[in-house]
Design a protein around this motif. Structure first.
Motif, PDB file in Angstrom:
ATOM      1  N   THR A 421      17.034  79.690  55.166  1.00  0.00           N
ATOM      2  CA  THR A 421      17.792  79.210  56.313  1.00  0.00           C
ATOM      3  C   THR A 421      17.706  77.691  56.386  1.00  0.00           C
ATOM      4  OG1 THR A 421      15.853  79.473  57.731  1.00  0.00           O
ATOM      5  CG2 THR A 421      17.379  81.321  57.627  1.00  0.00           C
ATOM      6  N   GLY A 422      18.435  77.118  57.338  1.00  0.00           N
ATOM      7  CA  GLY A 422      18.324  75.693  57.621  1.00  0.00           C
ATOM      8  C   GLY A 422      18.899  74.809  56.533  1.00  0.00           C
ATOM      9  N   VAL A 423      18.303  73.630  56.374  1.00  0.00           N
ATOM     10  CA  VAL A 423      18.787  72.630  55.423  1.00  0.00           C
ATOM     11  C   VAL A 423      18.802  73.187  54.013  1.00  0.00           C
ATOM     12  CG1 VAL A 423      18.326  70.370  54.416  1.00  0.00           C
ATOM     13  CG2 VAL A 423      18.038  70.712  56.879  1.00  0.00           C
ATOM     14  N   ALA A 424      17.769  73.932  53.641  1.00  0.00           N
ATOM     15  CA  ALA A 424      17.676  74.456  52.281  1.00  0.00           C
ATOM     16  C   ALA A 424      18.838  75.387  51.958  1.00  0.00           C
ATOM     17  CB  ALA A 424      16.349  75.173  52.086  1.00  0.00           C
ATOM     18  N   PHE A 425      19.338  76.135  52.938  1.00  0.00           N
ATOM     19  CA  PHE A 425      20.479  77.011  52.697  1.00  0.00           C
ATOM     20  C   PHE A 425      21.667  76.202  52.194  1.00  0.00           C
ATOM     21  CE2 PHE A 425      24.506  78.821  54.084  1.00  0.00           C
ATOM     22  CZ  PHE A 425      24.433  80.108  53.586  1.00  0.00           C
ATOM     23  N   TYR A 426      21.960  75.093  52.866  1.00  0.00           N
ATOM     24  CA  TYR A 426      23.117  74.287  52.479  1.00  0.00           C
ATOM     25  C   TYR A 426      22.864  73.515  51.188  1.00  0.00           C
ATOM     26  CZ  TYR A 426      25.095  75.614  56.924  1.00  0.00           C
ATOM     27  OH  TYR A 426      25.604  76.357  57.957  1.00  0.00           O
ATOM     28  N   GLU A 427      21.612  73.137  50.921  1.00  0.00           N
ATOM     29  CA  GLU A 427      21.291  72.521  49.637  1.00  0.00           C
ATOM     30  C   GLU A 427      21.548  73.497  48.490  1.00  0.00           C
ATOM     31  OE1 GLU A 427      17.706  69.484  51.074  1.00  0.00           O
ATOM     32  OE2 GLU A 427      17.225  71.369  50.072  1.00  0.00           O
ATOM     33  N   GLN A 428      21.145  74.725  48.672  1.00  0.00           N
ATOM     34  CA  GLN A 428      21.338  75.719  47.621  1.00  0.00           C
ATOM     35  C   GLN A 428      22.790  76.155  47.514  1.00  0.00           C
ATOM     36  OE1 GLN A 428      18.310  78.760  48.224  1.00  0.00           O
ATOM     37  NE2 GLN A 428      16.690  77.204  48.247  1.00  0.00           N
ATOM     38  N   MET A 429      23.520  76.126  48.623  1.00  0.00           N
ATOM     39  CA  MET A 429      24.948  76.437  48.554  1.00  0.00           C
ATOM     40  C   MET A 429      25.699  75.423  47.698  1.00  0.00           C
ATOM     41  SD  MET A 429      25.925  79.273  49.980  1.00  0.00           S
ATOM     42  CE  MET A 429      27.692  78.991  50.139  1.00  0.00           C
ATOM     43  N   GLU A 430      25.217  74.180  47.636  1.00  0.00           N
ATOM     44  CA  GLU A 430      25.868  73.191  46.776  1.00  0.00           C
ATOM     45  C   GLU A 430      25.835  73.632  45.318  1.00  0.00           C
ATOM     46  OE1 GLU A 430      27.686  70.381  47.480  1.00  0.00           O
ATOM     47  OE2 GLU A 430      27.605  71.329  49.460  1.00  0.00           O
ATOM     48  N   TYR A 431      24.773  74.303  44.912  1.00  0.00           N
ATOM     49  CA  TYR A 431      24.728  74.854  43.552  1.00  0.00           C
ATOM     50  C   TYR A 431      25.566  76.117  43.446  1.00  0.00           C
ATOM     51  CZ  TYR A 431      20.963  71.531  42.807  1.00  0.00           C
ATOM     52  OH  TYR A 431      20.242  70.372  42.705  1.00  0.00           O
ATOM     53  N   TRP A 432      25.597  76.909  44.517  1.00  0.00           N
ATOM     54  CA  TRP A 432      26.414  78.130  44.536  1.00  0.00           C
ATOM     55  C   TRP A 432      27.891  77.800  44.344  1.00  0.00           C
ATOM     56  CZ3 TRP A 432      30.345  80.251  47.525  1.00  0.00           C
ATOM     57  CH2 TRP A 432      30.521  81.626  47.457  1.00  0.00           C
ATOM     58  N   TYR A 433      28.332  76.678  44.889  1.00  0.00           N
ATOM     59  CA  TYR A 433      29.749  76.318  44.793  1.00  0.00           C
ATOM     60  C   TYR A 433      30.178  75.990  43.368  1.00  0.00           C
ATOM     61  CZ  TYR A 433      29.856  75.829  49.920  1.00  0.00           C
ATOM     62  OH  TYR A 433      29.793  76.057  51.261  1.00  0.00           O
ATOM     63  N   GLN A 434      29.253  75.791  42.451  1.00  0.00           N
ATOM     64  CA  GLN A 434      29.591  75.464  41.078  1.00  0.00           C
ATOM     65  C   GLN A 434      29.993  76.723  40.304  1.00  0.00           C
ATOM     66  OE1 GLN A 434      26.386  73.199  39.264  1.00  0.00           O
ATOM     67  NE2 GLN A 434      26.037  72.025  41.138  1.00  0.00           N
ATOM     68  N   GLY A 435      30.462  76.518  39.083  1.00  0.00           N
ATOM     69  CA  GLY A 435      30.714  77.636  38.181  1.00  0.00           C
ATOM     70  C   GLY A 435      31.879  78.521  38.558  1.00  0.00           C
ATOM     71  N   GLY A 436      32.951  77.946  39.090  1.00  0.00           N
ATOM     72  CA  GLY A 436      34.139  78.713  39.423  1.00  0.00           C
ATOM     73  C   GLY A 436      34.297  79.014  40.899  1.00  0.00           C
ATOM     74  N   ARG A 437      33.306  78.633  41.710  1.00  0.00           N
ATOM     75  CA  ARG A 437      33.396  78.892  43.154  1.00  0.00           C
ATOM     76  C   ARG A 437      33.724  77.628  43.945  1.00  0.00           C
ATOM     77  NH1 ARG A 437      29.370  82.493  41.358  1.00  0.00           N
ATOM     78  NH2 ARG A 437      27.923  80.740  41.261  1.00  0.00           N
ATOM     79  N   GLU A 438      34.264  76.611  43.288  1.00  0.00           N
ATOM     80  CA  GLU A 438      34.526  75.341  43.960  1.00  0.00           C
ATOM     81  C   GLU A 438      35.486  75.498  45.135  1.00  0.00           C
ATOM     82  OE1 GLU A 438      33.033  74.524  39.909  1.00  0.00           O
ATOM     83  OE2 GLU A 438      34.602  75.838  40.721  1.00  0.00           O
ATOM     84  N   ARG A 439      36.355  76.475  45.079  1.00  0.00           N
ATOM     85  CA  ARG A 439      37.319  76.694  46.156  1.00  0.00           C
ATOM     86  C   ARG A 439      36.630  76.863  47.510  1.00  0.00           C
ATOM     87  NH1 ARG A 439      42.416  78.831  47.041  1.00  0.00           N
ATOM     88  NH2 ARG A 439      42.571  80.032  48.966  1.00  0.00           N
ATOM     89  N   PHE A 440      35.450  77.462  47.494  1.00  0.00           N
ATOM     90  CA  PHE A 440      34.755  77.761  48.741  1.00  0.00           C
ATOM     91  C   PHE A 440      34.191  76.517  49.431  1.00  0.00           C
ATOM     92  CE2 PHE A 440      34.482  81.790  46.424  1.00  0.00           C
ATOM     93  CZ  PHE A 440      34.808  82.705  47.404  1.00  0.00           C
ATOM     94  N   ARG A 441      34.024  75.430  48.699  1.00  0.00           N
ATOM     95  CA  ARG A 441      33.332  74.270  49.231  1.00  0.00           C
ATOM     96  C   ARG A 441      34.090  73.597  50.369  1.00  0.00           C
ATOM     97  NH1 ARG A 441      29.685  71.114  46.402  1.00  0.00           N
ATOM     98  NH2 ARG A 441      30.452  71.999  44.434  1.00  0.00           N
ATOM     99  N   ASP A 442      35.407  73.581  50.309  1.00  0.00           N
ATOM    100  CA  ASP A 442      36.240  72.799  51.215  1.00  0.00           C
ATOM    101  C   ASP A 442      36.636  73.619  52.447  1.00  0.00           C
ATOM    102  OD1 ASP A 442      38.068  71.169  52.491  1.00  0.00           O
ATOM    103  OD2 ASP A 442      39.266  70.759  50.698  1.00  0.00           O
ATOM    104  N   PRO A 443      36.173  73.248  53.636  1.00  0.00           N
ATOM    105  CA  PRO A 443      36.567  73.991  54.839  1.00  0.00           C
ATOM    106  C   PRO A 443      38.055  73.866  55.146  1.00  0.00           C
ATOM    107  CG  PRO A 443      35.304  72.039  55.437  1.00  0.00           C
ATOM    108  CD  PRO A 443      35.218  72.172  53.945  1.00  0.00           C
ATOM    109  N   GLY A 444      38.706  72.838  54.586  1.00  0.00           N
ATOM    110  CA  GLY A 444      40.144  72.731  54.763  1.00  0.00           C
ATOM    111  C   GLY A 444      40.894  73.774  53.958  1.00  0.00           C
ATOM    112  N   VAL A 445      40.308  74.203  52.850  1.00  0.00           N
ATOM    113  CA  VAL A 445      40.910  75.232  52.005  1.00  0.00           C
ATOM    114  C   VAL A 445      40.552  76.618  52.499  1.00  0.00           C
ATOM    115  CG1 VAL A 445      40.961  76.203  49.661  1.00  0.00           C
ATOM    116  CG2 VAL A 445      40.978  73.718  49.989  1.00  0.00           C
ATOM    117  N   MET A 446      39.286  76.794  52.899  1.00  0.00           N
ATOM    118  CA  MET A 446      38.818  78.106  53.337  1.00  0.00           C
ATOM    119  C   MET A 446      38.088  78.002  54.676  1.00  0.00           C
ATOM    120  SD  MET A 446      37.759  80.088  49.832  1.00  0.00           S
ATOM    121  CE  MET A 446      37.944  81.672  50.649  1.00  0.00           C
ATOM    122  N   PRO A 447      38.830  77.731  55.747  1.00  0.00           N
ATOM    123  CA  PRO A 447      38.180  77.617  57.063  1.00  0.00           C
ATOM    124  C   PRO A 447      37.531  78.918  57.506  1.00  0.00           C
ATOM    125  CG  PRO A 447      40.573  77.684  57.297  1.00  0.00           C
ATOM    126  CD  PRO A 447      40.290  77.524  55.833  1.00  0.00           C
ATOM    127  N   GLY A 448      38.117  80.042  57.147  1.00  0.00           N
ATOM    128  CA  GLY A 448      37.529  81.313  57.517  1.00  0.00           C
ATOM    129  C   GLY A 448      36.175  81.518  56.876  1.00  0.00           C
TER     130      GLY A 448
END
Length: 546
Positions: A421-448
């Motif tokens: 949880t917390g800050v570490a969740f978002y730090e690790q999500m930055e790695y999750w967004y790599q490898g073909g999941r870049e679409r998820f990073r932008d709240p303007g693209v995927m606000p839901g």
């Protein structure tokens, strides 16, 4: 501390792990202990060996993968690649601990060999039971005494950093028996491109069940539909009577209350979806063979022919893959919303959870009390599990590790979410967004999706993953879901009328009182078996209750 007596027995081992349970003079934010610097609870010269056992891999037993170089092109499974990457980082801290990995080439129960039998086959072939293993039925494993109670590590800062809403799902009878090895939120896929092309109003992510039904109430026969079927899953988590009740049941309360007004009200909405969903229309003979193509909801959504899809959340990464040649690439504008609010439940998400457990070393000598040697082995396995699940270094390593995916190099990190949880969740999500999941990073693209993250992190998760809770019972010589009749309430052979029959609603409502009685008795029997096992295999802790 619930384990005071046990800790006295294994004092020497606990001294070796002093950092794990240390009480600080000032409160310490557990999140600050994650990341680049990490935390070590064992002496750096600790020696040992652990084997990680999973499914969906290459079926090859690989030894000492953190210290023996294996080229990326020679790693043939994603799960092996993830463990190899983690082990390499782990061995930077603990160079004398060998990490092995074996990932079954199939799913857990494929090819008529159960996951239980597969683990036994491994033991017979290699001479030892896996130390860390994926779990297909946690309750059954507890009843056989083969999973360790991890509550002994509850003072570990990394343990404290794990998401409590998710930990609670695997905290059974007051004991922590597992952590996730695969974890994704379960919301609703929505197709913005199709809605825009048909001049339909796109609902907001903070939608209601009424807005959901209005959205999927649109269709053009044999071209596109609102959804593949009426949204049965939204009833399961949309009241406080089924999944919520199973999660929050007080002593002496029923396990489920399906014969409730809230459930009846949601059931009454389901016939509205019959005209605009694929399966009811197909069963009525109104959907052509040409439309069916694979006969599968994810395929129809991937092809842009559904406005919404409630199932199969594990396809989020495939849908998002930017490569147009990827087998399930969705080449249109789409998003993921939370499950809609109802009269008794706010917006929320479900969850897909595959647990990971550690072997119950206490039973190595037939005595359920841990001795010092058994505790040492448990501590080594826990150190690897918590590192793989909670440390940002492990996430970075998996994001950077490639493997040979049928001739194409692909990243070892799958769609599984961070467990912290917390800050570490978002730090690790930055790695999750790599490898073909870049679409998820932008709240303007995927606000839901970014609203799903908000819902997820505030703990609005209503789920009872079938690999965790007691979910099956003995029926005519085989296993069947405890709530089998409810799960097939749309079917004529169970309810007496199919979902498109005008008498269906009356028929299903008439069966709710009997189903409540049957389901609660089956749950009572399942929990009785659990508490017998708790007494036999886990006697050192006070009995609790969920």
């Amino acid at each position: 501390m619930r384990f005071k007596a046990l800790l006295l027995v294994v004092l020497a081992a606990v001294l070796m792990l002093a950092a794990c349970g240390r009480r600080e003079a000032e409160p310490v934010d557990p999140i600050s202990l994650l990341g680049t610097d990490g935390i070590m609870a064992l002496p750096a010269d600790t020696a040992g060996e652990i084997t990680v056992f999973m499914w969906s891999g290459s079926g090859t037993f690989l030894r000492d993968v953190g210290r023996v170089y294996i080229a990326a092109e020679d790693i043939m499974g994603q799960n092996e690649a993830a463990v190899i990457a983690t082990a390499r980082e782990f061995n930077r801290m603990y160079p004398n601990i060998a990490v092995n990995v074996y990932a079954r080439a199939d799913g857990p129960n494929d090819n008529d060999i159960s996951w239980d039998q597969y683990r036994l086959n491994f033991e017979m072939e290699f001479g030892h039971y896996p130390d860390i293993f994926a779990v297909h039925d946690l309750m059954s494993d507890i009843e056989r005494g083969i999973v360790a109670d991890l509550t002994i590590f509850e003072d570990d800062p990394i343990y404290k950093a794990f998401n409590p809403a998710i930990m609670d799902l695997m905290n059974i009878g007051g004991r922590q028996f597992a952590v996730p090895q695969y974890l994704v939120p379960w919301g609703v896929f929505v197709n913005r491109s199709l809605a825009n092309a048909q001049n339909l109003d796109m609902p907001r992510p903070q939608w209601t069940i009424e807005e959901y039904f209005r959205f999927i109430g649109n269709h053009s026969p044999n071209e596109w539909y609102g959804a593949d079927s009426p949204p049965w899953l939204l009833i399961d988590s949309g009241t406080r009577d089924f999944h919520y009740q199973l999660l929050n049941r007080e002593p002496n309360e029923p396990h489920v209350r399906l014969n409730s007004q809230a459930t009846r009200d949601l059931l009454a909405m389901m016939p509205r979806a019959v005209a605009s969903t694929v399966w009811p229309q197909r069963n009525m003979g109104n959907v052509a063979d040409e439309f069916m193509d694979w006969w599968w909801g994810p395929r129809w959504f991937q092809q842009g022919r559904l406005l919404a899809h409630v199932g199969d959340p594990w396809f989020m990464g495939d849908f998002a893959n930017p490569n147009p040649d990827h087998w399930f690439h969705a080449g249109f504008d789409w998003d993921i919303y939370p499950r809609p609010s109802t009269a008794t439940m706010g917006v929320h998400v479900g969850m897909v959870l595959d647990p990971m457990a550690i072997r119950n070393y206490a039973m190595d000598d037939g005595n359920p009390n841990l001795n010092a040697a058994e505790y040492n082995r448990l501590a080594i396995a826990w150190e690897f599990v918590k590192f793989m699940n909670g440390d940002t270094r492990a996430w970075r390593a998996r994001a950077n590790q490639l493997f040979n995916d049928d001739g194409n190099m692909a990243p070892s990190m799958n769609d599984s979410f961070p467990f912290v949880t917390g800050v570490a969740f978002y730090e690790q999500m930055e790695y999750w967004y790599q490898g073909g999941r870049e679409r998820f990073r932008d709240p303007g693209v995927m606000p839901g999706f970014h609203y799903v993250l908000e819902v997820w992190n505030r703990g609005d998760i209503i789920a009872n993953p079938d690999k965790v809770v007691p979910w099956s019972y003995e029926h005519e010589g085989s296993r069947r879901d405890i709530t089998y009749e409810w799960n097939r309430k749309y079917a004529e052979d169970v309810t007496g009328a199919g979902e498109a029959d005008p008498h269906w609603l009356d028929m299903v409502l008439s069966r709710l009182p009997d189903w409540d009685v049957a389901f609660n008795q089956r749950f009572d029997n399942a929990w009785a078996n659990f508490y017998v096992a708790l007494e036999r295999f886990y006697p050192v802790q006070q009995r609790g209750g969920r």
